[in-house]
Design a protein around this motif. Structure first.
Motif, PDB file in Angstrom:
ATOM      1  N   LEU A   3       1.237  -1.608   0.030  1.00  0.00           N
ATOM      2  CA  LEU A   3       0.183  -0.163   0.366  1.00  0.00           C
ATOM      3  C   LEU A   3       0.510   1.220   0.402  1.00  0.00           C
ATOM      4  CD1 LEU A   3      -2.891  -0.967   2.471  1.00  0.00           C
ATOM      5  CD2 LEU A   3      -2.753  -0.806  -0.417  1.00  0.00           C
ATOM      6  N   ILE A   4       1.758   0.730   0.747  1.00  0.00           N
ATOM      7  CA  ILE A   4       2.871   2.221   0.880  1.00  0.00           C
ATOM      8  C   ILE A   4       3.928   2.189   0.419  1.00  0.00           C
ATOM      9  CG2 ILE A   4       2.214   3.050   2.557  1.00  0.00           C
ATOM     10  CD1 ILE A   4       3.496   2.958   4.553  1.00  0.00           C
ATOM     11  N   SER A   5       4.518   2.972  -0.387  1.00  0.00           N
ATOM     12  CA  SER A   5       6.359   2.851  -0.452  1.00  0.00           C
ATOM     13  C   SER A   5       7.649   3.462   0.491  1.00  0.00           C
ATOM     14  CB  SER A   5       6.389   3.290  -1.614  1.00  0.00           C
ATOM     15  OG  SER A   5       5.678   2.629  -3.106  1.00  0.00           O
ATOM     16  N   PRO A   6       7.563   2.785   1.761  1.00  0.00           N
ATOM     17  CA  PRO A   6       8.650   3.092   2.335  1.00  0.00           C
ATOM     18  C   PRO A   6      10.391   3.365   1.741  1.00  0.00           C
ATOM     19  CG  PRO A   6       8.062   1.706   3.511  1.00  0.00           C
ATOM     20  CD  PRO A   6       7.406   1.197   2.203  1.00  0.00           C
ATOM     21  N   GLY A  73      10.767   5.093   7.407  1.00  0.00           N
ATOM     22  CA  GLY A  73      11.021   6.923   6.562  1.00  0.00           C
ATOM     23  C   GLY A  73       9.182   6.831   5.182  1.00  0.00           C
ATOM     24  N   VAL A  74       8.618   7.117   5.270  1.00  0.00           N
ATOM     25  CA  VAL A  74       8.253   7.878   4.113  1.00  0.00           C
ATOM     26  C   VAL A  74       8.322   8.908   3.031  1.00  0.00           C
ATOM     27  CG1 VAL A  74       6.616   5.931   4.642  1.00  0.00           C
ATOM     28  CG2 VAL A  74       6.577   8.247   4.966  1.00  0.00           C
ATOM     29  N   ALA A  80       0.289   7.556   2.513  1.00  0.00           N
ATOM     30  CA  ALA A  80       0.643   6.673   3.431  1.00  0.00           C
ATOM     31  C   ALA A  80      -0.585   6.296   4.303  1.00  0.00           C
ATOM     32  CB  ALA A  80       1.955   6.986   4.153  1.00  0.00           C
ATOM     33  N   ARG A  81      -0.610   7.710   5.339  1.00  0.00           N
ATOM     34  CA  ARG A  81      -1.189   7.081   6.451  1.00  0.00           C
ATOM     35  C   ARG A  81      -3.227   6.818   5.873  1.00  0.00           C
ATOM     36  NH1 ARG A  81      -1.801   9.849  12.040  1.00  0.00           N
ATOM     37  NH2 ARG A  81      -4.016   8.945  13.049  1.00  0.00           N
ATOM     38  N   ILE A 117       5.163   5.444  10.788  1.00  0.00           N
ATOM     39  CA  ILE A 117       6.120   6.128   9.931  1.00  0.00           C
ATOM     40  C   ILE A 117       6.245   7.457  10.136  1.00  0.00           C
ATOM     41  CG2 ILE A 117       4.998   4.503   8.017  1.00  0.00           C
ATOM     42  CD1 ILE A 117       2.805   6.633   8.140  1.00  0.00           C
ATOM     43  N   ALA A 118       7.327   7.910   9.293  1.00  0.00           N
ATOM     44  CA  ALA A 118       7.889   9.551   9.378  1.00  0.00           C
ATOM     45  C   ALA A 118       8.285   9.729   8.431  1.00  0.00           C
ATOM     46  CB  ALA A 118       9.662   8.857  10.258  1.00  0.00           C
ATOM     47  N   GLN A 119       7.600  11.001   7.842  1.00  0.00           N
ATOM     48  CA  GLN A 119       8.504  12.411   6.789  1.00  0.00           C
ATOM     49  C   GLN A 119       9.262  12.950   7.480  1.00  0.00           C
ATOM     50  OE1 GLN A 119       5.017  13.813   4.464  1.00  0.00           O
ATOM     51  NE2 GLN A 119       6.317  15.343   3.927  1.00  0.00           N
ATOM     52  N   ASN A 120      10.741  13.576   6.414  1.00  0.00           N
ATOM     53  CA  ASN A 120      11.483  14.224   7.088  1.00  0.00           C
ATOM     54  C   ASN A 120      11.181  15.430   7.020  1.00  0.00           C
ATOM     55  OD1 ASN A 120      13.771  15.593   6.875  1.00  0.00           O
ATOM     56  ND2 ASN A 120      15.006  14.006   6.610  1.00  0.00           N
TER      57      ASN A 120
END
Length: 126
Positions: A3-6, A73-74, A80-81, A117-120
């Protein structure tokens, strides 16, 4: 297909009493390099010897031994959420924003293990 691409980064978040002392210990004992201390938010981070893998230390008065949370990281945490929630993944509260640094969201796997999950937002560190 996921579903998401870390991205190619992962941080293991540890709960510690003294993050400065912990960062020093990991440096002396394991050869890990200090990336930064973010004193204003009680967080420190070291670079391991594995590309893209860091260890973050969150300061707590009563840390939970053995407690580690992988932080993936995303590029776009909101996207993503949304995708994870759409698939029925449960989150712990709202997305947390540390201005100019990071956006964070904690969620749970089917066995109730906490993941993040974290976005820089800083443009640094990946």
């Amino acid at each position: 297909m996921s579903l998401i691409s870390p991205d190619k980064t992962i941080t293991f978040a540890l709960s510690v009493k003294d993050r400065h002392a912990s960062a020093d210990w990991y440096g002396r004992m394991l050869g890990f390099e200090l990336i930064y201390h973010a004193d204003e938010v009680g967080w420190s981070e070291v670079r391991t010897n594995t590309d893209g893998v860091t260890i973050g230390f969150g300061e707590h008065t009563e840390p939970t031994p053995g407690n580690s949370m992988p932080v993936f990281g995303v590029a776009d945490i909101d996207d993503a959420r949304s995708k994870l929630e759409g698939a029925g993944v449960k989150f712990d509260g709202e997305t947390v924003v540390v201005d100019g640094m990071v956006k964070l969201a904690t969620f749970f796997d089917p066995d109730n293990n906490a993941l993040m999950i974290a976005q820089n937002l800083s443009g640094e560190f990946g």
